[in-house]
Design a protein around this motif. Structure first.
Motif, PDB file in Angstrom:
ATOM      1  N   PHE A  16      47.446  47.957  34.623  1.00 23.31           N
ATOM      2  CA  PHE A  16      48.894  48.105  34.645  1.00 23.31           C
ATOM      3  C   PHE A  16      49.330  48.704  35.972  1.00 23.31           C
ATOM      4  N   GLY A  17      50.276  48.040  36.618  1.00 25.38           N
ATOM      5  CA  GLY A  17      50.811  48.535  37.883  1.00 25.38           C
ATOM      6  C   GLY A  17      52.150  47.900  38.167  1.00 25.38           C
ATOM      7  N   ALA A  18      53.035  48.650  38.791  1.00 28.48           N
ATOM      8  CA  ALA A  18      54.381  48.179  39.155  1.00 28.48           C
ATOM      9  C   ALA A  18      55.124  47.631  37.938  1.00 28.48           C
ATOM     10  N   GLY A  19      54.918  48.279  36.796  1.00 21.23           N
ATOM     11  CA  GLY A  19      55.683  47.929  35.596  1.00 21.23           C
ATOM     12  C   GLY A  19      55.206  46.704  34.834  1.00 21.23           C
ATOM     13  N   MET A  20      54.029  46.181  35.198  1.00 20.98           N
ATOM     14  CA  MET A  20      53.542  45.003  34.461  1.00 20.98           C
ATOM     15  C   MET A  20      52.016  44.950  34.446  1.00 20.98           C
ATOM     16  N   TRP A  21      51.488  44.180  33.499  1.00 16.88           N
ATOM     17  CA  TRP A  21      50.051  43.952  33.409  1.00 16.88           C
ATOM     18  C   TRP A  21      49.647  42.903  34.427  1.00 16.88           C
ATOM     19  N   ARG A  22      48.532  43.156  35.115  1.00 17.23           N
ATOM     20  CA  ARG A  22      47.960  42.214  36.070  1.00 17.23           C
ATOM     21  C   ARG A  22      46.591  41.791  35.546  1.00 17.23           C
ATOM     22  N   TYR A  23      46.235  40.530  35.767  1.00 23.56           N
ATOM     23  CA  TYR A  23      44.986  39.969  35.261  1.00 23.56           C
ATOM     24  C   TYR A  23      44.192  39.360  36.403  1.00 23.56           C
ATOM     25  N   GLY A  24      42.890  39.578  36.399  1.00 29.69           N
ATOM     26  CA  GLY A  24      42.022  39.020  37.427  1.00 29.69           C
ATOM     27  C   GLY A  24      40.748  39.827  37.534  1.00 29.69           C
ATOM     28  N   GLN A  25      40.213  39.931  38.738  1.00 24.69           N
ATOM     29  CA  GLN A  25      39.005  40.711  38.998  1.00 24.69           C
ATOM     30  C   GLN A  25      39.415  42.136  39.355  1.00 24.69           C
ATOM     31  N   TYR A  26      38.543  43.076  39.070  1.00 24.05           N
ATOM     32  CA  TYR A  26      38.838  44.486  39.306  1.00 24.05           C
ATOM     33  C   TYR A  26      38.133  44.958  40.567  1.00 24.05           C
ATOM     34  N   LEU A  27      38.846  45.714  41.377  1.00 21.31           N
ATOM     35  CA  LEU A  27      38.302  46.276  42.602  1.00 21.31           C
ATOM     36  C   LEU A  27      38.646  47.761  42.646  1.00 21.31           C
ATOM     37  N   HIS A  28      37.611  48.590  42.725  1.00 23.60           N
ATOM     38  CA  HIS A  28      37.808  50.036  42.882  1.00 23.60           C
ATOM     39  C   HIS A  28      37.230  50.443  44.225  1.00 23.60           C
ATOM     40  N   LEU A  29      38.007  51.162  45.018  1.00 24.54           N
ATOM     41  CA  LEU A  29      37.560  51.647  46.324  1.00 24.54           C
ATOM     42  C   LEU A  29      37.269  53.142  46.227  1.00 24.54           C
ATOM     43  N   ASP A  30      36.072  53.535  46.604  1.00 25.84           N
ATOM     44  CA  ASP A  30      35.701  54.950  46.552  1.00 25.84           C
ATOM     45  C   ASP A  30      36.360  55.765  47.656  1.00 25.84           C
ATOM     46  N   ILE A  31      36.754  55.096  48.729  1.00 23.28           N
ATOM     47  CA  ILE A  31      37.405  55.789  49.837  1.00 23.28           C
ATOM     48  C   ILE A  31      38.790  55.176  50.059  1.00 23.28           C
ATOM     49  N   THR A  32      39.637  55.879  50.769  1.00 25.77           N
ATOM     50  CA  THR A  32      40.976  55.368  51.064  1.00 25.77           C
ATOM     51  C   THR A  32      40.868  54.075  51.856  1.00 25.77           C
TER      52      THR A  32
END
Length: 144
Positions: A16-32
């Motif tokens: 969930f982001g910007a007021g809506m659900w987004r679907y796809g692949q997930y990306l998490h960044l450990d650094i900025t």
């Protein structure tokens, strides 16, 4: 939309982001992120491809859940964090969670500590998604 198949299983996420659900692949960044295409205030993104090109949508990392590979009685995809109403003989509302110890998605009875049902062992006709824990938590904080 970008999709990934592993062992013939669709690997897909939502967040969930910007007021809506987004679907796809997930990306998490450990650094900025240093790339100008990323919003530097976020470290969690849902990535997908469309006819417009590649899209990286910043999402709240606490709302990210994986598609379980199962659908409910209305053929709606079930994700981690969904609240599912289960019919007889289990009558109740359960939260969808991943159980590391058995390597499968399960249903945990609300407000209980133990896992109760393995998701794959319940007939899809006996399940209905009634919401998810993220919207429930948001509504509690909003006083709804």
């Amino acid at each position: 939309m970008a999709t990934t198949l592993i062992n013939n299983r669709l690997i897909l996420f939502r967040g969930f982001g910007a007021g809506m659900w987004r679907y796809g692949q997930y990306l998490h960044l450990d650094i900025t992120p240093k790339c100008e295409y990323f919003n530097k205030n976020f470290r969690d993104f849902i990535f997908n491809q469309s006819s417009y090109g590649e899209n990286f949508f910043p999402v709240d990392g606490t709302t990210v859940g994986q598609f379980t590979g199962y659908c409910d009685s209305f053929k709606k995809p079930i994700y981690e964090g969904d609240l599912v109403k289960v019919a007889k003989p289990y009558n109740g509302i359960y939260q969808v969670k991943y159980i590391n110890s058995i390597g499968a998605f399960g249903l945990q009875e609300q407000d209980e500590k133990r896992m109760f049902l393995e998701l794959g062992k319940i007939n899809y006709r006996d399940m209905e998604i009634i919401g998810n824990i993220y919207e429930l938590t948001k509504n509690k904080h909003d006083g709804k």
